[in-house]
Scaffold this motif. Structure first.
Motif, PDB file in Angstrom:
ATOM      1  N   GLY A   1       0.812  -1.214   0.000  1.00  0.00           N
ATOM      2  CA  GLY A   1       0.000   0.000   0.000  1.00  0.00           C
ATOM      3  C   GLY A   1       0.841   1.257   0.000  1.00  0.00           C
ATOM      4  N   LEU A   2       0.315   2.287  -0.602  1.00  0.00           N
ATOM      5  CA  LEU A   2       1.066   3.531  -0.755  1.00  0.00           C
ATOM      6  C   LEU A   2       1.349   4.188   0.588  1.00  0.00           C
ATOM      7  N   ASP A   3       0.517   3.902   1.598  1.00  0.00           N
ATOM      8  CA  ASP A   3       0.744   4.479   2.925  1.00  0.00           C
ATOM      9  C   ASP A   3       0.226   3.502   3.973  1.00  0.00           C
ATOM     10  N   THR A   4       0.360   3.872   5.228  1.00  0.00           N
ATOM     11  CA  THR A   4      -0.097   3.021   6.338  1.00  0.00           C
ATOM     12  C   THR A   4      -0.954   3.822   7.311  1.00  0.00           C
ATOM     13  N   THR A   5      -1.748   4.731   6.795  1.00  0.00           N
ATOM     14  CA  THR A   5      -2.541   5.604   7.659  1.00  0.00           C
ATOM     15  C   THR A   5      -3.950   5.052   7.842  1.00  0.00           C
ATOM     16  N   ASN A   6      -4.752   5.761   8.635  1.00  0.00           N
ATOM     17  CA  ASN A   6      -6.084   5.311   9.002  1.00  0.00           C
ATOM     18  C   ASN A   6      -7.176   5.932   8.133  1.00  0.00           C
ATOM     19  N   TYR A   7      -8.394   5.510   8.405  1.00  0.00           N
ATOM     20  CA  TYR A   7      -9.594   5.968   7.689  1.00  0.00           C
ATOM     21  C   TYR A   7      -9.707   7.493   7.702  1.00  0.00           C
ATOM     22  N   CYS A   8      -9.942   8.071   6.532  1.00  0.00           N
ATOM     23  CA  CYS A   8     -10.113   9.523   6.352  1.00  0.00           C
ATOM     24  C   CYS A   8      -8.911  10.314   6.851  1.00  0.00           C
ATOM     25  N   SER A   9      -7.755   9.706   6.780  1.00  0.00           N
ATOM     26  CA  SER A   9      -6.551  10.382   7.245  1.00  0.00           C
ATOM     27  C   SER A   9      -6.216  11.575   6.357  1.00  0.00           C
ATOM     28  N   ALA A  10      -6.048  12.726   6.970  1.00  0.00           N
ATOM     29  CA  ALA A  10      -5.650  13.920   6.220  1.00  0.00           C
ATOM     30  C   ALA A  10      -4.224  13.772   5.694  1.00  0.00           C
ATOM     31  N   ILE A  11      -3.368  13.121   6.495  1.00  0.00           N
ATOM     32  CA  ILE A  11      -1.978  12.917   6.074  1.00  0.00           C
ATOM     33  C   ILE A  11      -1.928  12.034   4.832  1.00  0.00           C
ATOM     34  N   SER A  12      -2.756  10.988   4.830  1.00  0.00           N
ATOM     35  CA  SER A  12      -2.789  10.098   3.667  1.00  0.00           C
ATOM     36  C   SER A  12      -3.183  10.857   2.413  1.00  0.00           C
ATOM     37  N   PHE A  13      -4.195  11.698   2.551  1.00  0.00           N
ATOM     38  CA  PHE A  13      -4.635  12.431   1.364  1.00  0.00           C
ATOM     39  C   PHE A  13      -3.589  13.449   0.942  1.00  0.00           C
ATOM     40  N   ASP A  14      -2.958  14.082   1.913  1.00  0.00           N
ATOM     41  CA  ASP A  14      -1.905  15.038   1.567  1.00  0.00           C
ATOM     42  C   ASP A  14      -0.773  14.354   0.798  1.00  0.00           C
ATOM     43  N   SER A  15      -0.359  13.188   1.273  1.00  0.00           N
ATOM     44  CA  SER A  15       0.776  12.522   0.640  1.00  0.00           C
ATOM     45  C   SER A  15       0.452  12.021  -0.762  1.00  0.00           C
ATOM     46  N   SER A  16      -0.845  11.821  -1.040  1.00  0.00           N
ATOM     47  CA  SER A  16      -1.257  11.321  -2.359  1.00  0.00           C
ATOM     48  C   SER A  16      -2.046  12.347  -3.154  1.00  0.00           C
ATOM     49  N   SER A  17      -2.061  13.590  -2.684  1.00  0.00           N
ATOM     50  CA  SER A  17      -2.930  14.593  -3.306  1.00  0.00           C
ATOM     51  C   SER A  17      -2.565  14.861  -4.757  1.00  0.00           C
ATOM     52  N   HIS A  18      -1.282  14.757  -5.106  1.00  0.00           N
ATOM     53  CA  HIS A  18      -0.891  14.990  -6.498  1.00  0.00           C
ATOM     54  C   HIS A  18      -1.487  13.929  -7.419  1.00  0.00           C
ATOM     55  N   ILE A  19      -1.626  12.708  -6.898  1.00  0.00           N
ATOM     56  CA  ILE A  19      -2.229  11.631  -7.692  1.00  0.00           C
ATOM     57  C   ILE A  19      -3.745  11.791  -7.733  1.00  0.00           C
ATOM     58  N   MET A  20      -4.352  12.030  -6.566  1.00  0.00           N
ATOM     59  CA  MET A  20      -5.806  12.160  -6.500  1.00  0.00           C
ATOM     60  C   MET A  20      -6.288  13.388  -7.261  1.00  0.00           C
ATOM     61  N   ASP A  21      -5.523  14.470  -7.225  1.00  0.00           N
ATOM     62  CA  ASP A  21      -5.878  15.655  -8.010  1.00  0.00           C
ATOM     63  C   ASP A  21      -5.845  15.353  -9.503  1.00  0.00           C
ATOM     64  N   ASP A  22      -4.848  14.577  -9.902  1.00  0.00           N
ATOM     65  CA  ASP A  22      -4.726  14.198 -11.310  1.00  0.00           C
ATOM     66  C   ASP A  22      -5.926  13.338 -11.732  1.00  0.00           C
ATOM     67  N   ILE A  23      -6.323  12.421 -10.850  1.00  0.00           N
ATOM     68  CA  ILE A  23      -7.504  11.598 -11.135  1.00  0.00           C
ATOM     69  C   ILE A  23      -8.747  12.462 -11.216  1.00  0.00           C
TER      70      ILE A  23
ATOM     71  N   HIS B   1     -11.927  10.393  -0.365  1.00  0.00           N
ATOM     72  CA  HIS B   1     -11.250  10.318   0.930  1.00  0.00           C
ATOM     73  C   HIS B   1     -10.355   9.096   0.984  1.00  0.00           C
ATOM     74  N   ALA B   2      -9.445   9.101   1.943  1.00  0.00           N
ATOM     75  CA  ALA B   2      -8.623   7.928   2.207  1.00  0.00           C
ATOM     76  C   ALA B   2      -9.462   6.922   2.981  1.00  0.00           C
ATOM     77  N   GLU B   3      -9.456   5.665   2.549  1.00  0.00           N
ATOM     78  CA  GLU B   3     -10.210   4.623   3.240  1.00  0.00           C
ATOM     79  C   GLU B   3      -9.334   3.981   4.325  1.00  0.00           C
ATOM     80  N   ALA B   4      -9.885   2.953   4.984  1.00  0.00           N
ATOM     81  CA  ALA B   4      -9.229   2.383   6.162  1.00  0.00           C
ATOM     82  C   ALA B   4      -8.044   1.488   5.827  1.00  0.00           C
ATOM     83  N   GLY B   5      -8.003   0.945   4.603  1.00  0.00           N
ATOM     84  CA  GLY B   5      -6.880   0.093   4.242  1.00  0.00           C
ATOM     85  C   GLY B   5      -5.617   0.889   3.976  1.00  0.00           C
ATOM     86  N   ASN B   6      -4.499   0.222   4.029  1.00  0.00           N
ATOM     87  CA  ASN B   6      -3.221   0.892   3.762  1.00  0.00           C
ATOM     88  C   ASN B   6      -3.101   1.205   2.270  1.00  0.00           C
TER      89      ASN B   6
END
Length: 828
Positions: A557-579, A594-599
């Motif tokens: 998994g791209l990260d190891t954060t929790n459900y709706c983690s702001a950090i997870s979204f920040d770290s992947s925002s360049h990808i999610m913005d592109d999508i 949003h970031a889901e509960a899985g890693n």
């Protein structure tokens, strides 16, 4: 000069349009001939001479370029039949670039589509109310208590209806009244008509058969009453003026006849708009707009019905005296989606030339010409009809440039298209595509499609070998026909376009195993038998993966954060913005992410829309996510259970039932918050859930996800806001009734068209048999004694066994398709 002209043209071709006056479309089975789209003539005049007008000959060329057909009525009609109404409407409205549509649905036509149907193709649709139709409906309904109408009782009912109409005319905002007095008795309206004269007219019209208001004195009286209501309610009045079909007396449709109304003190503060450029009384209309503060102009119908020179002259004559901020655009589109496209295409072309000439002549600067264009096409109407809140719904400038089929340098980029990808989903849920050169797509594929072997619908996931017992073999071929309404440029590879396809036996004859065709058939059954339509929204879960340290074939998994983690979204925002940006360019509306509960797990929820569009959007979303992930040198998977020790990914689907713009699922007064129709539909889905899983959970891996206590819906039950129930009903924030239901046992391996088709088919069976919905479950079903609530199949073979034995779903979905699906699942 060329630079100035391009600036004006670019502004005009970049403006989202407010269509201030138009009418409903009709079904493909309407008796109205396509020839009617190009002429106001009817009967023998249309049949003998309708094809000899400049408008007709020019329009054939326009439509042949839009559709990629020969410039003949026969070729265009053949294309229309092959494409179907929804595809045609999407294509024409997409090319038109209309953001707000004001519909007069008082023009009765054979097989006319309801007002709400049009909202599937335009962001904002509002209503224009034809006052004569309201009056006639009241007379046909009859007086309360069975007594005889008097003028006072009739007038009170008429005025009361006009005042209340915004509150009982479905969910649509009423933005204007409209009068067709020009058709009934002429525009020489006496605003001082006596009540006695009007009552005599009422008596005469009540005995006419069929009932039709035609007495001039009564019509004058009703016009005045309606105008008084319009003024008191701050609503404008649209007035038919100038030409139309032969039912009107053209001599009496000259707007100069309105002088008595315009001079009446009661109506000095009203807002009146003269429709159709008042052609041929164009200069008269321009004069009235210049000297009367309450008079505005609309030039729909004159464009595109006149010759090119006639359209240019008409628009120029309107501008000779009329203030720029009193001019408004409309298509006067009706019956056929092509009328909308032609109206917008030629408005943009003619307005470019007229405003450029105004610049050359010295009447306007370039900046003033651009401001005038934006006002005429959009801003004047937003202000006049009090629609400024709808401005946010307008597509962006870039989107409009992409949509509009112009000849400017923006659309010249189409010449850069090298390849066209024809996309389809197969029986196993895989996305497959054929790629053809752009030129071949235009010259051959549009007419003939591409050939696919029949057994292509019998290939299991990951194995290119025909499933035994599918009934499909290497003998036989179908044609994959492109649905032009779905064609769009790939944001991540702009030299390619993508278009979804339908499988036909031969062009024009749908194949019974086509996933998109199967969904459309079930939706048509639902509409025909119960007058219901489905709106659908998908929640799409997936993992973003990066190579692990264990080697290039292992992913983590791209990260190891929790459900709706702001950090997870920040770290992947360049990808999610592109999508997100890519989905937006594909005209797919994202509701939230949003970031889901899985890693490394994420979710993208799409806004609800008609079921066919929703299924198309899911295919395109999966393609988008996978492609953008590759662009960022990572991977993406929609596999239901990618990691054995982490959460699964679903494709939860939310559904609601609609009729005439009203959510028919909801009933706040009932025990479950659902209407009887809603309960029966949901009961059918619940009853057939084990069989439905063969479509919505189509892979052995799907059942690794469907486990208790994972919010995946492992039990055959329903519950309100119960995330452990397979079917969950939900209420809006401001109401107690059920607005939609969610099926959780749907995952990213499923073909979305087939999955929805199975759900709709089950609901149809529930409606046909008036199935009774059992009590909902309000706790986690796994906490109840074993056997209290049945479990859903825990492996694919059990779901296939249930489907194989399900005669009801087979009869709706088709024996041949179900046989192929069962065979594929037994190999998977």
């Amino acid at each position: 000069m060329a630079v100035e002209r391009e600036r004006i043209r670019d502004a005009i071709h970049s403006t989202a349009l407010v269509d201030g006056h138009a009418h409903n479309l009709v079904g493909m089975d309407s008796h109205m001939p396509l020839l009617q789209a190009f002429s106001e003539s009817q009967g023998e005049a249309l049949a003998r001479f309708g094809s000899q007008t400049l408008c007709f000959k020019r329009s054939l060329r326009d439509l042949s370029q839009l559709y990629g057909t020969d410039a003949s009525l026969e070729s265009i009609e053949a294309h229309r039949q092959a494409a179907g109404l929804e595809a045609l409407t999407r294509e024409c409205f997409h090319a038109a670039g209309i953001s707000v549509l004001l519909l007069d649905d008082g023009l009765a036509m054979d097989k006319m589509k309801a007002l709400d149907w049009h909202k599937g193709f335009v962001p904002v649709v509002h209503r224009v109310l034809r006052i004569e139709i309201v009056a006639e409906a009241i007379l046909k309904e009859g007086p309360p208590g069975g007594v005889t109408w008097t003028l006072d009782s009739f007038a009170d009912r008429f005025v009361g209806s006009l005042k209340l109409y915004p509150f009982f005319a479905s969910l649509y905002i009423l933005v204007a009244f409209k009068s067709i007095a020009a058709y009934r008795s002429g525009l020489d309206i006496d605003p001082t008509v006596s009540r006695r004269d009007a009552e005599q007219g009422l008596v005469q019209d009540m005995v006419s058969s069929p009932l039709r208001l035609k007495n001039k004195l009564l019509l004058n009286f009703l016009f005045v009453l309606a105008l008084e209501v319009a003024c008191s309610q701050d609503l404008p009045m649209q007035i038919h003026s100038g030409f139309g079909d032969k039912d009107l007396d053209l001599r009496l449709s000259n707007p100069l006849h309105l002088r008595a109304v315009l001079e009446d003190e009661r109506f000095k503060k009203c807002r009146l708009v003269l429709l159709h450029a008042s052609y041929p009384f164009v200069q008269e209309a321009s004069y009235l707009a210049s000297v009367y503060a309450q008079v505005y102009l609309d030039f729909g119908l004159a464009i595109p019905k006149l010759s090119i020179r006639g359209m240019e002259n008409t628009l120029s004559q309107l501008l000779e005296l009329a203030p720029l901020d009193k001019m408004m655009f409309s298509t006067d589109g009706y019956a056929f989606p092509e009328t909308y496209y032609l109206g917008t295409k030629w408005t943009r072309e003619v307005l470019t030339k007229v405003l450029y000439n105004a610049y050359v002549d010295g009447d306007l600067s370039v900046e003033e010409s651009i401001a005038a264009a934006e006002g005429i096409l959009q801003k004047n109407a937003l202000s006049f009809y009090k629609l400024n809140g709808d401005a946010a719904s307008s597509p962006s400038t870039a989107a409009i440039k992409k949509m509009v089929h112009g000849k400017d340098k923006v659309m010249a980029a189409d010449k850069e298209i090298k390849q066209v990808r024809l996309l389809w989903g197969d029986g196993s849920g895989q996305r497959r595509c054929r790629v053809v050169p752009a030129e071949r797509f235009k010259t051959s594929i549009l007419k003939h499609g591409v050939g696919l072997v029949e057994c292509g619908m019998a290939l299991p996931a990951g194995i290119d070998a025909v499933a035994k017992g599918s009934g499909l073999s290497a003998v036989g071929e179908v044609r994959l026909m492109p649905d032009l309404a779905t064609k769009r440029r790939l944001p991540w590879y702009p030299q390619h376009e993508i278009v979804l396809g339908n499988m036909h036996i031969v062009p024009g004859s749908p194949w019974e195993c086509c996933p998109r065709g199967t969904l459309q058939c079930t939706l048509e059954i639902l509409k025909k038998e119960f007058n219901l339509e489905i709106r659908v929204g998908f929640e799409n879960e997936f993992y973003l993966l990066k190579p692990s340290k264990q080697g290039p074939l292992n992913w983590t998994g791209l990260d190891t954060t929790n459900y709706c983690s702001a950090i997870s979204f920040d770290s992947s925002s360049h990808i999610m913005d592109d999508i997100y940006d890519s989905l937006k360019k594909l005209d797919i509306e994202v509701e939230q992410m949003h970031a889901e509960a899985g890693n490394g797990q994420f979710e993208i929820s799409l806004n609800h829309c008609p079921a066919s569009t929703a299924a198309d959007n899911v295919l395109l979303l999966r393609d988008t996510v996978k492609s953008i992930a590759l662009k960022h040198h990572i991977n993406a998977t929609f596999l239901p259970k990618y990691f054995a020790n982490d959460l699964g990914s679903g494709s939860h689907v939310h559904m609601s039932l609609w009729e005439g713009g009203v959510n028919k699922l909801m009933d706040e007064t009932s025990r479950y918050g659902m209407s009887p129709l809603g309960e029966e539909f949901l009961a059918g889905v619940l009853h057939h859930l084990p069989s439905i899983l063969a479509f919505t959970a189509p892979h052995p891996n799907s059942y690794a996800r469907l486990r208790p206590c994972t919010w995946s819906g492992a039990f055959q039950c329903w519950g309100h806001s119960n995330r452990e129930a397979a079917l969950r009903t939900l209420s809006p924030p401001d109401a107690d009734g059920v607005s939609n239901f969610e099926l959780k046992a749907f995952d990213g391996m499923a073909n979305p068209h087939l999955g929805l088709a199975a759900i709709v088919a089950a609901g149809i069976d529930g409606l046909r048999k008036h199935m009774v919905l059992p009590e909902g479950i309000s706790v986690d079903p796994s906490t109840l004694p074993k056997g209290t609530v049945p479990s859903l199949p825990s492996e694919l073979s059990a779901a296939v066994e249930a489907l194989n034995a399900n005669k009801d779903l087979k009869s709706i979905l088709g024996e041949k398709l179900v046989r192929a699906i069962c065979a594929i699942r037994m190999v998977s």
